[in-house]
Design a protein around this motif. Structure first.
Motif, PDB file in Angstrom:
ATOM      1  N   LEU A 177       0.816  -1.216   0.000  1.00  0.00           N
ATOM      2  CA  LEU A 177       0.000   0.000   0.000  1.00  0.00           C
ATOM      3  C   LEU A 177       0.846   1.261   0.000  1.00  0.00           C
ATOM      4  O   LEU A 177       1.860   1.337   0.690  1.00  0.00           O
ATOM      5  CB  LEU A 177      -0.887   0.000   1.240  1.00  0.00           C
ATOM      6  CG  LEU A 177      -1.879  -1.156   1.338  1.00  0.00           C
ATOM      7  CD1 LEU A 177      -2.557  -1.171   2.696  1.00  0.00           C
ATOM      8  CD2 LEU A 177      -2.900  -1.071   0.218  1.00  0.00           C
ATOM      9  N   LYS A 178       0.401   2.257  -0.770  1.00  0.00           N
ATOM     10  CA  LYS A 178       0.982   3.595  -0.642  1.00  0.00           C
ATOM     11  C   LYS A 178      -0.158   4.563  -0.322  1.00  0.00           C
ATOM     12  O   LYS A 178      -1.336   4.242  -0.601  1.00  0.00           O
ATOM     13  CB  LYS A 178       1.748   3.999  -1.906  1.00  0.00           C
ATOM     14  CG  LYS A 178       0.978   3.913  -3.198  1.00  0.00           C
ATOM     15  CD  LYS A 178       1.843   4.310  -4.378  1.00  0.00           C
ATOM     16  CE  LYS A 178       0.981   4.696  -5.588  1.00  0.00           C
ATOM     17  NZ  LYS A 178      -0.153   3.805  -5.862  1.00  0.00           N
ATOM     18  N   PRO A 179       0.160   5.713   0.275  1.00  0.00           N
ATOM     19  CA  PRO A 179      -0.921   6.608   0.709  1.00  0.00           C
ATOM     20  C   PRO A 179      -1.879   6.912  -0.431  1.00  0.00           C
ATOM     21  O   PRO A 179      -1.446   7.143  -1.563  1.00  0.00           O
ATOM     22  CB  PRO A 179      -0.178   7.867   1.155  1.00  0.00           C
ATOM     23  CG  PRO A 179       1.181   7.394   1.538  1.00  0.00           C
ATOM     24  CD  PRO A 179       1.488   6.235   0.636  1.00  0.00           C
ATOM     25  N   GLY A 180      -3.162   6.877  -0.140  1.00  0.00           N
ATOM     26  CA  GLY A 180      -4.180   7.130  -1.155  1.00  0.00           C
ATOM     27  C   GLY A 180      -4.742   5.871  -1.770  1.00  0.00           C
ATOM     28  O   GLY A 180      -5.838   5.885  -2.315  1.00  0.00           O
ATOM     29  N   GLU A 207      -6.075  18.314  22.897  1.00  0.00           N
ATOM     30  CA  GLU A 207      -7.491  18.146  22.558  1.00  0.00           C
ATOM     31  C   GLU A 207      -7.724  17.022  21.533  1.00  0.00           C
ATOM     32  O   GLU A 207      -8.852  16.663  21.238  1.00  0.00           O
ATOM     33  CB  GLU A 207      -8.088  19.462  22.047  1.00  0.00           C
ATOM     34  CG  GLU A 207      -7.551  19.962  20.725  1.00  0.00           C
ATOM     35  CD  GLU A 207      -6.113  20.489  20.800  1.00  0.00           C
ATOM     36  OE1 GLU A 207      -5.496  20.650  19.743  1.00  0.00           O
ATOM     37  OE2 GLU A 207      -5.570  20.707  21.931  1.00  0.00           O
ATOM     38  N   ARG A 208      -6.649  16.432  20.987  1.00  0.00           N
ATOM     39  CA  ARG A 208      -6.837  15.338  20.030  1.00  0.00           C
ATOM     40  C   ARG A 208      -6.984  14.029  20.796  1.00  0.00           C
ATOM     41  O   ARG A 208      -6.032  13.521  21.371  1.00  0.00           O
ATOM     42  CB  ARG A 208      -5.640  15.265  19.071  1.00  0.00           C
ATOM     43  CG  ARG A 208      -5.796  14.140  18.070  1.00  0.00           C
ATOM     44  CD  ARG A 208      -4.642  14.061  17.106  1.00  0.00           C
ATOM     45  NE  ARG A 208      -4.799  12.900  16.250  1.00  0.00           N
ATOM     46  CZ  ARG A 208      -3.850  12.435  15.459  1.00  0.00           C
ATOM     47  NH1 ARG A 208      -2.651  13.019  15.429  1.00  0.00           N
ATOM     48  NH2 ARG A 208      -4.083  11.375  14.714  1.00  0.00           N
ATOM     49  N   LEU A 268      -3.617   1.527  21.144  1.00  0.00           N
ATOM     50  CA  LEU A 268      -3.125   1.256  19.796  1.00  0.00           C
ATOM     51  C   LEU A 268      -3.375   2.426  18.869  1.00  0.00           C
ATOM     52  O   LEU A 268      -2.545   2.735  18.004  1.00  0.00           O
ATOM     53  CB  LEU A 268      -3.791   0.006  19.224  1.00  0.00           C
ATOM     54  CG  LEU A 268      -3.078  -1.320  19.449  1.00  0.00           C
ATOM     55  CD1 LEU A 268      -3.883  -2.448  18.804  1.00  0.00           C
ATOM     56  CD2 LEU A 268      -1.648  -1.314  18.896  1.00  0.00           C
ATOM     57  N   ALA A 269      -4.505   3.102  19.040  1.00  0.00           N
ATOM     58  CA  ALA A 269      -4.796   4.251  18.178  1.00  0.00           C
ATOM     59  C   ALA A 269      -3.788   5.371  18.444  1.00  0.00           C
ATOM     60  O   ALA A 269      -3.357   6.067  17.520  1.00  0.00           O
ATOM     61  CB  ALA A 269      -6.222   4.736  18.410  1.00  0.00           C
ATOM     62  N   ALA A 303      -0.655   4.328  16.777  1.00  0.00           N
ATOM     63  CA  ALA A 303      -0.787   4.481  15.329  1.00  0.00           C
ATOM     64  C   ALA A 303      -0.589   5.932  14.911  1.00  0.00           C
ATOM     65  O   ALA A 303       0.017   6.213  13.871  1.00  0.00           O
ATOM     66  CB  ALA A 303      -2.161   3.979  14.874  1.00  0.00           C
ATOM     67  N   GLY A 363       2.234   7.009  12.384  1.00  0.00           N
ATOM     68  CA  GLY A 363       1.901   7.666  11.130  1.00  0.00           C
ATOM     69  C   GLY A 363       2.532   9.042  11.001  1.00  0.00           C
ATOM     70  O   GLY A 363       2.550   9.617   9.925  1.00  0.00           O
ATOM     71  N   SER A 367       1.568  11.867  12.560  1.00  0.00           N
ATOM     72  CA  SER A 367       0.733  13.036  12.805  1.00  0.00           C
ATOM     73  C   SER A 367       0.864  13.525  14.250  1.00  0.00           C
ATOM     74  O   SER A 367       0.345  14.579  14.599  1.00  0.00           O
ATOM     75  CB  SER A 367      -0.723  12.734  12.459  1.00  0.00           C
ATOM     76  OG  SER A 367      -1.230  11.735  13.300  1.00  0.00           O
ATOM     77  N   ALA A 411       3.876  -3.284  19.728  1.00  0.00           N
ATOM     78  CA  ALA A 411       3.078  -3.861  18.640  1.00  0.00           C
ATOM     79  C   ALA A 411       3.399  -3.187  17.311  1.00  0.00           C
ATOM     80  O   ALA A 411       3.447  -3.836  16.275  1.00  0.00           O
ATOM     81  CB  ALA A 411       1.586  -3.732  18.946  1.00  0.00           C
ATOM     82  N   LEU A 412       3.664  -1.871  17.342  1.00  0.00           N
ATOM     83  CA  LEU A 412       3.936  -1.150  16.099  1.00  0.00           C
ATOM     84  C   LEU A 412       5.423  -0.848  15.917  1.00  0.00           C
ATOM     85  O   LEU A 412       5.791  -0.051  15.062  1.00  0.00           O
ATOM     86  CB  LEU A 412       3.113   0.144  16.055  1.00  0.00           C
ATOM     87  CG  LEU A 412       1.597  -0.038  16.031  1.00  0.00           C
ATOM     88  CD1 LEU A 412       0.894   1.281  15.793  1.00  0.00           C
ATOM     89  CD2 LEU A 412       1.172  -1.048  14.970  1.00  0.00           C
TER      90      LEU A 412
END
Lengths: 678, 678
Positions: free
Chosen positions: B225-228, B586-587, B593-594, B597, B601, B603, B616-617
């Motif tokens: 997979l690639k982004p998108g 606030e995020r 796990l989230a 992630a 990722g 972000s 795990a990641l």
């Protein structure tokens, strides 16, 4: 002991209770290591539906696997939108290159109007699913953009970070548990596995089951039949069940009733199977070799289980595998498979006990006498009549395969019990969805062939997305039995053709006598011709009812309480004859067709019945009289939605034509409300 | 309007209510003659299971097709047995030739001992299933024979005619109705057809459905997979559903977002299909061509249905066939297929409305706000907690495929409603059997990875025919949310790791405060390490919690009420820092796990969480403290059978090892009853 009997009694069945039989069987299998769930095989997702996971399934990719726009619109930095209001909109420079680069779409070239030159734009056009451009953290829906120019947009409200963004892993994070072990895969599960980066999934190997049909008398499905031939269809039904349960069945060619032949077939099958089933030969007759074969190849654990139907069962272990003999009668075969083979398949698939059927409470409509010492599994038809769920037993013979076709449920009568009283509460295991049962019209009463036609027509829907079709469940207990069922609130309607000897009128006086204060509608179904059914060409030269008294004539009768029996007794009385004078008066059949079949088969010379039954089997017919066949319907049901399709059908010209085509019917008054009584 | 937006707004969705959309669709299809049940094809019985009869099935042979012995024994003339008693037995001459002749068995030569000479014997040896010899009309079981000689037997009781005889047609009479039209064939039905002399059966042709996946971003299942990239698994799920419903689906290769390409694919598919489904492109964006294609090829009936998820639906008729566009989000795709395609398949198979799902009543555990104007189909998890059936909503996003995996049921929130209050009664359509739901342990509370492991271990059965395995349904609402769910009687247990700032003790003071007088057992699950999760190599050089206050660091938080959030706030207070000083406070994410992630990722730079999630990641981890993670279990459940397997599991060495392998866990006290409170 000499001769034939010496062979026949080589074995004695020693029936033991079901639970004990299962227990012995499973203990031995556990010791042999034969109860472990089957091993895994990796199958492509497209082939995995309905299979069972052989281990936990962990995600190898996250879904989404990147931060993705969740709306069509523009991606922004939330911080850039601070302070935007309707009176003080914020203008942002906007570009589209980021999308084109990131997702390389075909149409972006024509649709994207990137801001020309002048550094990084503040916002970037995105479609749903596009990756978020680096540095941007929120999406504004296209609907919320105020002014849109070639290289700028304006907005009238601030947005929060991560608005309309699906963050990486929102659905699934790589390494997360997607599915547990021993989970049966549904369509959505396949999607989840694919989203989690998998293309195959480990599932339990289907247990291989070999069925060995045995018997000299077996002929293949669809054969021309001669007396003594048995159509070998048990393997067809058993394979169907096994597939339904998730096993991979295979069937050997039929093996003759020869010990060595059966033994050799079993040896070959054990090599390639998880379970071997020898069908028939499981009893203790002269040609019943299954128990002997099991004993020769391994350990005979059980011979005979105290269940009805199905007691001659053989359970054994050979070469560390289950080797089983099940009875030849089809109902016994199906029931023993369900009770003794299904738990193995489920265990092997990690699904032990998972397929328990829903249970409903019902009132049994008839007294059922059941032998103590055996657990009886009684098949019943179900229906909701008013507030009451009623269960009507179907034929109990182990050879009556139609009892399985007709049954909606199963009642277990424990071996300590002598049976069930009429009206008693029972737990019924459902064989069909409850919704289907709820949608069933229960007819109990006299038999007529038009009821079969009606059942089939009711399953035919008008084109259009209709309400579910109605099922008609009819039980044939004779006209009187039907009226009694109505009084007890056990049926929606009863077919009846009871002639009042005094008035010459049909049904009315019987309804007044038997239904008391239940208000009913009396609706004509058909007029029909009753007469004598004889073999083609009338070889015995029967001309009138008085010929039934001849000593060279054998008769076949209908059961007590049937309208036709009432008619016969009335006619005999007119002749001044007593029933004992008829040879065969005591032989009772439960339907017109069964009477015709007895005549056709030659075991009787004549029966009293309707023209359509004679014509169905190509027999000759000597008409005696026209009679009126009505539907008796309690008003509360007559006016219900459930019966509407059935009553409408009586006016349907196609249905009337089909009835007329049966022969001997007069449909002039079909559907006419004769009167309301009570 | 210029540029991109001009393309995007070519179409407007005009959402109409579901029932109206269906009605328009079906009316147009009826007019086009496209709603008729599909035609018949004759298939061999062995291939007919699960298919639907295309007409009534009539018997061509009777079953049995001859009068047959129903027991092993002797066939007699009942009249010859008259007067037999224990004191005056009757002796009958017996022979065996009749059997040999009639059924020609292999073994009869050795076992039959015919009476030598001297005219016709009075009785004939028969096995079950043998034809009755001519002139004989009853069978006496071998067990009831008194003395047996080479050529005679004696009996001590008379028998009635037709005793132990299965008369011709007992089960089925030729010409009789075996199965009505539109009946789905079960295994037993196949046997009945075979018994009735049939080898094939007319069934409805499977409706052919072509699925056309569209989208430039689609890649096959299992791709790198690639982004998108979007993994094209909707067709996999839709095919699964269609097969389940009895259709024959096929899938074309993905078609790019180009009007002419989609149009041409639709034209080709219409030729060979009963129904064509274009997947995605059903909305009103710049690359949404489905509505345009339908309009070009036929009649666009509906664009937009007021349902959630799933509103961008296209319904049309082209070349007298249904041509449909369904949304790209997987949950929307599945739901719209169920609501709009399934009724067509059922109608074509003569099964309209027949598959209604069972409905149970339940209490919804959370307030659900639902927009008026749209019918929302809410997925819920179910469980029986004490006497109460509780329904917990799962994630509502149309892209969250795991919501379908996790859901046990579906609640329809009507479009006139603003949603559901917590605790309100709802009707839940069951997506799983009720027995499975009843066997579910409901855990609501804090998230920990060991709960996933537990769920999988509980599905693993010990070898042996065990009680059904237990399902663990866990919803992650944070520790406090779990305690509140327990108080409301909505869960069997709650995972909790709430630190009391004053005492340094875990959970106890919170339980006293929130659970009041509900007596609970506090059972340790694990000790675990909380710390900072950072990218491999710790590129931002984060060393301690105080680094989270740096302006160059972005943080990702857990949701309010989670134990980890409580911990963070406590630690920030210790530092004298205010939450606003953290970029990203606030995020909120709902699981460890989230959080991992989000860091993985890119972000966010850092999150607070447990070691196992980082590991795990493959992320780095800066340990901060050890904490105690307990299970809070109301005593009434702690002592119930339902929870026994779960509590037993805590002592299982294999399970403990698997937990230790996750990393960062201390299982020393696993399963230890800390105390009983209340």
């Amino acid at each position: 002991m000499t001769g034939r009997q010496g062979h026949q009694r080589r074995y004695y069945l020693s029936d033991i209770p079901l639970e004990e039989a299962r227990d012995r069987f499973h203990t031995a299998l556990r010791q042999a290591g034969a109860l472990e769930p089957r091993t895994a095989e990796n199958v492509p997702l497209a082939q995995a539906r309905g299979r069972v996971t052989a281990g936990p399934v962990w995600a190898v990719a996250s879904s989404p696997h990147y931060d993705a726009a969740a709306m069509d619109g523009i991606a922004v930095r939330a911080a850039d939108t601070t302070g935007a209001t309707e009176t003080a909109p914020v203008s942002l420079t906007v570009g589209g290159t980021a999308i084109g680069t990131a997702i390389g779409t075909v149409s972006d070239a024509e649709t994207s109007n990137a801001a020309a030159g002048g550094g990084e734009p503040q916002a970037v056009w995105v479609n749903t699913g596009d990756p978020m451009p680096a540095g941007l953290d929120a999406v504004i829906m296209i609907e919320n953009l105020h002014q849109v120019g070639d290289d700028h947009v304006s907005i009238m409200a601030p947005v929060a970070p991560w608005q309309h963004v699906r963050p990486l892993g929102e659905d699934i994070v790589a390494t997360e548990l997607v599915l547990p072990e021993n989970h049966r895969l549904a369509a959505a599960d396949l999607g989840a596995c694919a989203a989690a980066g998998l293309s195959r999934v480990p599932v339990r190997r289907r247990p291989r089951v070999t069925i060995i049909p045995t018997g000299n008398e077996l002929v293949p499905v669809g054969s021309e039949l001669k007396p003594g031939d048995i159509i070998e269809f048990n393997s067809l039904m058993l394979s169907g069940l096994l597939e339904e349960w998730g096993a991979a069945p295979s069937v050997t060619p039929p093996v003759p009733d020869v010990f060595t032949a059966i033994r050799d077939a079993a040896i070959a099958a054990l090599d390639s199977s998880d379970l071997v089933v020898i069908n028939a030969g499981s009893s203790a007759g002269s040609e019943d070799y299954t128990a002997l074969v099991v004993e020769e190849l391994g350990q005979l654990l059980v011979h005979g289980v105290a269940i009805r139907p199905g007691h001659p069962v053989v359970l054994g272990v050979a070469r560390d595998k289950p080797l089983v003999g099940i009875p030849g009668y089809p109902v016994s075969a199906m029931l023993t498979a369900e009770l003794l083979l299904k738990p193995l398949i489920e265990q092997w698939l990690g699904q032990a006990g998972s397929s328990r059927r829903p249970v409903v409470h019902a009132n049994i409509t008839r007294k059922v006498v059941s032998p103590t010492g055996e657990d009886e599994f009684l098949r019943v038809k179900l229906g909701r009549v008013g507030e009451k769920m009623v269960a009507t037993p179907v034929q109990r013979g182990a050879g009556v395969i139609m009892s399985l076709v007709r049954a909606d449920g199963m009642v277990r009568i424990p071996r300590f019990s002598e049976g069930l009283d009429a009206g008693s509460d029972v737990d019924v295991e459902l064989l069909r969805p409850l919704s289907e049962v709820e949608n069933t019209v229960v007819a109990i009463g006299s038999h007529d062939l038009t009821l079969d036609l009606m059942s089939s027509f009711l399953r035919r829907l008008p084109a259009g997305l209709s309400p579910p079709s109605v099922n008609l469940s009819s039980s044939h207990v004779g006209s009187l039995g039907g009226l009694i069922a109505l009084r007890r609130g056990e049926a929606h309607l009863a077919g009846s053709h009871l002639l009042d000897e005094d008035t010459g009128e049909y049904n009315v006086s019987y309804i007044r006598r038997y239904l008391g204060d239940v208000p009913v509608a009396l609706v004509n179904l058909v007029g029909r011709v009753q007469g004598l059914i004889v073999r083609p060409g009338n070889p015995m030269g029967i001309a009138a009812l008085s010929d039934l008294l001849r000593r060279d004539i054998s008769f076949v009768n209908r059961q007590r309480g049937s309208g036709t029996r009432v008619l016969l007794d009335y006619k005999l009385k007119e002749l001044g004859a007593s029933p004992q004078e008829l040879r065969g008066y005591e032989r009772e059949e439960y339907s017109h067709l069964a009477v015709a079949a007895a005549v056709n088969g030659g075991s009787a010379d004549v029966g009293l019945g309707i023209l359509s039954a004679a014509r169905a089997l190509g027999l000759d017919f000597i008409p005696l009289l026209n009679e009126q066949y009505d539907l008796v319907i309690p008003l509360v049901h007559y006016e219900s939605d459930l019966l509407r399709p059935l009553l409408d059908l009586l006016a349907n010209p196609e249905f009337r034509k089909a009835v007329n085509d049966l022969g001997g019917y007069d449909t002039t008054n079909m559907g006419r409300l004769q009167e309301k009584i009570g």
